[in-house]
Design an enzyme around this catalytic site. Structure first.
Site, PDB file in Angstrom:
ATOM      1  N   HIS A 260       0.845  -1.194   0.000  1.00  0.00           N
ATOM      2  CA  HIS A 260       0.000   0.000   0.000  1.00  0.00           C
ATOM      3  C   HIS A 260       0.885   1.251   0.000  1.00  0.00           C
ATOM      4  O   HIS A 260       1.773   1.393   0.840  1.00  0.00           O
ATOM      5  CB  HIS A 260      -0.897   0.002   1.228  1.00  0.00           C
ATOM      6  CG  HIS A 260      -1.744   1.230   1.345  1.00  0.00           C
ATOM      7  ND1 HIS A 260      -2.723   1.536   0.433  1.00  0.00           N
ATOM      8  CD2 HIS A 260      -1.745   2.232   2.248  1.00  0.00           C
ATOM      9  CE1 HIS A 260      -3.301   2.669   0.772  1.00  0.00           C
ATOM     10  NE2 HIS A 260      -2.720   3.114   1.869  1.00  0.00           N
ATOM     11  N   ASP A 262       0.423   5.366  -0.011  1.00  0.00           N
ATOM     12  CA  ASP A 262      -0.375   6.588  -0.022  1.00  0.00           C
ATOM     13  C   ASP A 262       0.182   7.521  -1.088  1.00  0.00           C
ATOM     14  O   ASP A 262       1.380   7.834  -1.082  1.00  0.00           O
ATOM     15  CB  ASP A 262      -0.320   7.277   1.345  1.00  0.00           C
ATOM     16  CG  ASP A 262      -1.083   6.503   2.412  1.00  0.00           C
ATOM     17  OD1 ASP A 262      -2.180   6.017   2.096  1.00  0.00           O
ATOM     18  OD2 ASP A 262      -0.592   6.378   3.536  1.00  0.00           O
ATOM     19  N   ASP A 372      -7.440   1.516   3.029  1.00  0.00           N
ATOM     20  CA  ASP A 372      -7.051   2.550   3.997  1.00  0.00           C
ATOM     21  C   ASP A 372      -7.784   3.855   3.723  1.00  0.00           C
ATOM     22  O   ASP A 372      -7.178   4.862   3.380  1.00  0.00           O
ATOM     23  CB  ASP A 372      -5.530   2.760   3.923  1.00  0.00           C
ATOM     24  CG  ASP A 372      -5.028   3.672   5.037  1.00  0.00           C
ATOM     25  OD1 ASP A 372      -5.735   3.816   6.045  1.00  0.00           O
ATOM     26  OD2 ASP A 372      -3.946   4.248   4.895  1.00  0.00           O
TER      27      ASP A 372
END
Length: 959
Positions: A260, A262, A372
């Site tokens: 993951h 961001d 998320d």
């Protein structure tokens, strides 16, 4: 070798095994200390510092100066390029050789002008494999470049991860040398690590835990760290233990590599591009070595960045996508917020994302991937289904502050009744490390035991990137099917969801929104970014409508497809990125290439010449049933704004004491409306993210008057008053309260000079309404939330209480930016020390009305407030054509978006005034025709039937 049977002292045996593999204790004589063999220095290392992130071919042309390990460089966000020359000793023939590299920043190794390996100490990647087994015909002298970003895996926070970045931080390389890596030591260490963890996690009550304990102890007895010939006997004990199989009923864990990232969190988004490259090139190296490895990866935007900046790497990714190892997931442009974007923005997420995945990888995604985010709109299931997606994976609800969400595998039912199969990995993480703890938690935390016997385990460093490591893969390989732990198989999302679908008859259904009981301060923080996003959504909507109609009137008009696609795809963030969205904003002309005498519009064009300068009203509001004027649906009949004193000292401030409709009072007895209040705002940890319930106990009304109420507009078409309040010695509020003719709501144009620290500004409207529920607008619909605190689920939504409704008398608050209404400004200090400091302008409105909000057309009026009429001067002598392009006969239907499709197939045409069009069948959100939903032409127009909260898309073809 003979020895006496050991005593059953669990603690001493366990600690003995732990010390034998410790990185801290007894490394001079334990097994860990033998992981690396001989070492030798590099031939040379030199460096070149750059303030900018520059491409490789430009970097290698820079001036490189000699560098000594330990020397510092920087500051934060700069880049240091290293040129490395090395020679592998001939005596290391047959050995595995690594470049050992440890530094403060995130690094990437370049070889032969291509990125080959990410190096990040925090991500447990501190070496690059130069050769698996040195041969004579391999190159012994090698030149490499190392690109090192002056930031860590999680940015550059000063003192803590989420603290404001230290702009002057210096970085260094602590180790740069050649080493011999002993893979047989690594294998034995992994065996012992997994055994030790099983002892700890299975506990004293489990027989299997004791078997692991005694196996580990026997291995330590057999293994002599200085004698590799003793390793095979020790390893055989481990293999015997791990080969003891499970029963058929054991839970199956579907392990998927993941990373993951961001798109912009604690770092600039340009750094995200490098994070993607560093992480994914490392994954490619792992796939080459581990053909069974599977890696899942979302976010089309990040793929597009890598395609642009690292085309060679992107080609490798496409190769492994075809092999089924590198699996694109998600179907959206980015992993977007689940609450704040407009409905059309969410549609474009799926449209642009799915288009990219289909074009670049040959397939649409079947799974929506949003691990998320900070909440999930009840319209997402319908948006998924209409975008070719029937499966959903997320994880964030495990962060709930108060209540534990009751399911891990279930059907999620949206506002219109659409259902998607949903899975939350029970291990409560999207960055597992392949450890025993991850597997035990996956079974222990599973809320659907007996209903679903399959779960996902996403392993790899995440948030800041990094991804999986070889050690994680080795750990999982050890325990594929060993008694005492769930079965583990390297798997794909499709395989997982197929297993869940095959046995889904007992799964439960959750209806409505998925509300995250944490991070609810994110919808207020960085208000300017959120306002800018909303304004961009409105501008893009208007440009698309105007351009579509310009094309109707003039076939030579060039529809701005590419610029619009780029603008829809542009992402924004916070902190060091605050200036970037504005630098990238483009304003497209609303009239495009249309002739002056045929200005395009949506709705009615009206020519008002009795008010002075001639102008036109271009109505781009989706609420087209108002035909340009709007109408009075009751209206505010009386409002009183009053102050006890005109002095500049503390006093009863300028508030709304009375708000009546049809002689009925809306403000609660003894209370004041439009009351600004200040709260202390100190969360437990996540400063810019969280608002805690205890802040409500610190309420302080803003009462000091700087400038008392004055009449700004005396009446006629508009009446308004202004005043100024002092929040503190640093901050003030100036407000204009506006009553417009023929308008049923009161507007509050507000300017705040905001220079606070850990404070929260809100505005209150205590209304004379009793209702157990309030109605909230979401994308393409609305839902209800409780206004009471009867249960912990009700109480946990303390930061969403805004609108209240009673069937016979209602109050609606309409907000210009759709942030949780009445939450105005926060003042966190990390990770951005200057978040929201400065001047803010915003408008909110209150609309008392009788009847239901549908009967009062509240949604249409809210659209009108947020999408105001555009006044455009017209040239003298130009011809004004009154023309209504669209109208909607049903008040419950909103015409949301008019745009050009991505590609237009050929078809026949049928006239329908004023345009020559033929409505084809309905289409889904990917603009694919849906034959099951006809849209027939009638004498009065296009006839469409709607079910509650249904989103309908139509394809209209111009002749």
């Amino acid at each position: 070798m003979y020895h006496q049977p050991v005593l059953k002292n669990r603690r001493t045996l366990l600690e003995r095994a732990e010390k034998f593999i410790s990185e801290i204790y007894f490394t001079d004589c334990n097994l860990r200390g033998r992981l690396y063999g001989d070492a030798c220095p590099l031939e040379s290392i030199s460096s070149s510092l750059s303030q900018q992130r520059i491409p490789f071919l430009e970097a290698v042309k820079q001036n490189f100066e000699p560098y000594q390990v330990g020397d510092t460089f920087g500051p934060t966000w700069w880049t240091c390029w290293f040129k490395v020359s090395l020679r592998i000793p001939d005596s290391w023939r047959g050995k595995q050789v690594h470049l050992s590299w440890e530094s403060d920043g995130e690094a990437m190794v370049w070889r032969d002008e291509q990125p080959v390996q990410g190096l990040t100490k925090e991500g447990e990647k501190t070496s690059y494999i130069l050769t698996e087994c040195l041969k004579d015909d391999e190159p012994h002298s090698i030149s490499l470049y190392v690109e090192l970003a002056c930031n860590s895996l999680f940015g550059a926070g000063q003192g803590s991860m989420i603290a404001a970045p230290d702009p002057d931080r210096k970085y260094s390389v602590q180790k740069a040398e050649l080493v011999v890596f002993k893979s047989d030591v690594r294998e034995l260490l992994t065996d012992l690590e997994m055994l030790v963890d099983m002892v700890k996690l299975l506990g004293e009550g489990e027989q299997r835990g004791y078997q692991a304990l005694f196996t580990a102890n026997e291995m330590v007895n057999l293994c002599e760290p200085t004698n590799p010939s003793s390793f095979p006997a020790a390893r055989s004990l481990a293999q015997k233990f791990f080969s003891q199989r499970n029963g058929e009923s054991q839970h199956t864990v579907h392990a998927m590599g993941h990373c993951h990232i961001d798109s912009a969190w604690l770092w600039p988004y340009e750094e995200t591009i490098r994070k993607c490259a560093r992480s994914w090139v490392t994954v490619i190296r792992l796939m080459e070595k581990n053909p069974h490895m599977v890696f899942t990866c979302s976010q089309a935007q990040q793929f597009d960045w890598v395609k642009s900046w690292y085309p060679g790497l992107f080609s490798q990714i496409q190769h492994f996508v075809k092999k089924g190892q590198f699996i694109p997931v998600g179907g959206t442009w980015v992993e977007m917020d689940g609450n704040l974007p407009s409905g059309e923005s969410m549609v474009r997420q799926f449209l642009e994302g799915q288009r990219f995945f289909k074009k670049e990888f040959g397939n649409y995604c079947k799974e929506f991937w949003l691990p998320d985010t900070f909440g999930y709109s009840a319209q997402l299931p319908q948006l998924m289904q209409s975008s070719g997606i029937t499966r959903f994976l997320t994880q964030k609800l495990s962060w709930n502050l108060v209540n534990t969400f009751p399911h891990n595998t279930f059907f999620w039912e949206g506002l219109d009744g659409s259902q998607v199969l949903t899975h939350f990995p029970p291990g409560n993480s999207y960055e597992m490390k392949g450890k025993v703890e991850d597997l035990v938690n996956t079974v222990k935390n599973n809320k659907d035991k007996g209903r679903a016997n399959h779960s996902a385990a996403l392993f790899g460093f995440g948030d800041g990137g990094g991804g999986p490591t070889q050690l994680m893969l080795d750990r999982l390989d050890r325990v594929q099917d060993t008694d005492g732990l769930p079965r583990v198989q390297m798997s794909s999302p499709n395989r997982l969801f197929s297993e869940l679908e095959a046995d889904s008859s007992l799964l439960c259904t959750w209806t409505g929104e998925l509300f995250l009981e944490l991070h609810n301060g994110t919808y207020t923080t960085q208000a300017q970014i959120k306002l800018g996003n909303r304004q961009c959504e409105t501008l893009l909507h208007d440009v698309e409508v105007a351009s579509s109609l310009a094309l109707c009137l003039d076939k030579t008009f060039q529809y701005p497809s590419e610029p619009l696609q780029i603008l829809w795809s542009t992402a924004t963030s916070v902190a060091v990125l605050n200036t970037l969205p504005w630098e990238r904003t483009e304003v497209l002309p609303l009239t495009g290439g249309a002739p002056d005498h045929h200005q395009p519009c949506l709705g009615t064009i009206a020519d008002y010449t009795n008010l002075g300068t001639p102008y036109q009203i271009f109505m781009f509001s989706p609420s087209t049933c108002f035909n340009g004027y709007g109408y009075n649906i009751g209206g505010v009949t009386e409002i009183q704004c009053w102050s006890h004193t005109h002095s500049h000292t503390h006093s009863e401030n300028e508030t709304v004491l009375s708000l009546s409709l049809c002689s009925r009072e809306a403000i609660s007895h003894g209370c004041s409306g439009n009351q600004f209040v200040l709260f202390d705002d100190v969360p437990l940890y996540w400063d810019a993210w969280d608002v805690m319930d205890y802040h409500l106990q610190t309420r302080k009304p803003v009462v000091e008057v700087v400038s008392p109420v004055q009449i700004a507009s005396p009446g006629g078409l508009r009446g308004s008053v202004t005043f100024t309040l002092r929040i503190s010695d640093k901050s003030t509020i100036t407000q204009e309260i506006i009553l417009d003719a023929m308008c049923p709501y009161i507007k509050f144009n507000t300017q705040v000079e905001w220079f606070e620290s850990h404070k929260f500004l809100k505005v209150e409207f205590p209304v004379r309404v009793r209702s157990p529920n309030a109605t909230y607008e979401i994308q393409f619909g609305h839902l209800q939330r409780p206004t009471h605190r009867n249960t912990s689920w009700d109480w946990a939504r303390f930061e969403s209480m805004v609108l209240v409704q009673q069937h016979s008398f209602n109050n609606r608050i309409v907000d210009c930016s759709f942030i949780f209404l009445l939450k105005r400004l926060r003042a966190p200090k990390s990770p951005d020390a200057n978040a929201d400091m400065g001047s803010h302008q915003f408008t909110y409105a209150v609309m008392p009305h009788t009847g239901t909000f549908q009967e009062a057309s509240v949604i249409q009026w809210a659209y009108n407030l947020n999408n105001p009429l555009r006044l455009i001067d017209h040239a003298p002598g130009s011809h004004i054509v009154a023309w209504s392009a669209f109208s909607v006969s049903a008040a419950a239907v909103i015409l949301e978006t008019v745009k050009q499709v991505v590609s237009t197939p050929c078809c026949c045409f049928q006239p329908l005034n004023p345009l020559l069009i033929r409505p084809l069948l309905s289409c889904d959100l990917l603009e694919r025709v849906d034959p099951s939903r006809p849209a027939p032409i009638t004498a009065s127009g296009i006839s469409i039937s709607f079910s509650p909260f249904q989103i309908v898309s139509l394809l209209l073809y111009l002749k």
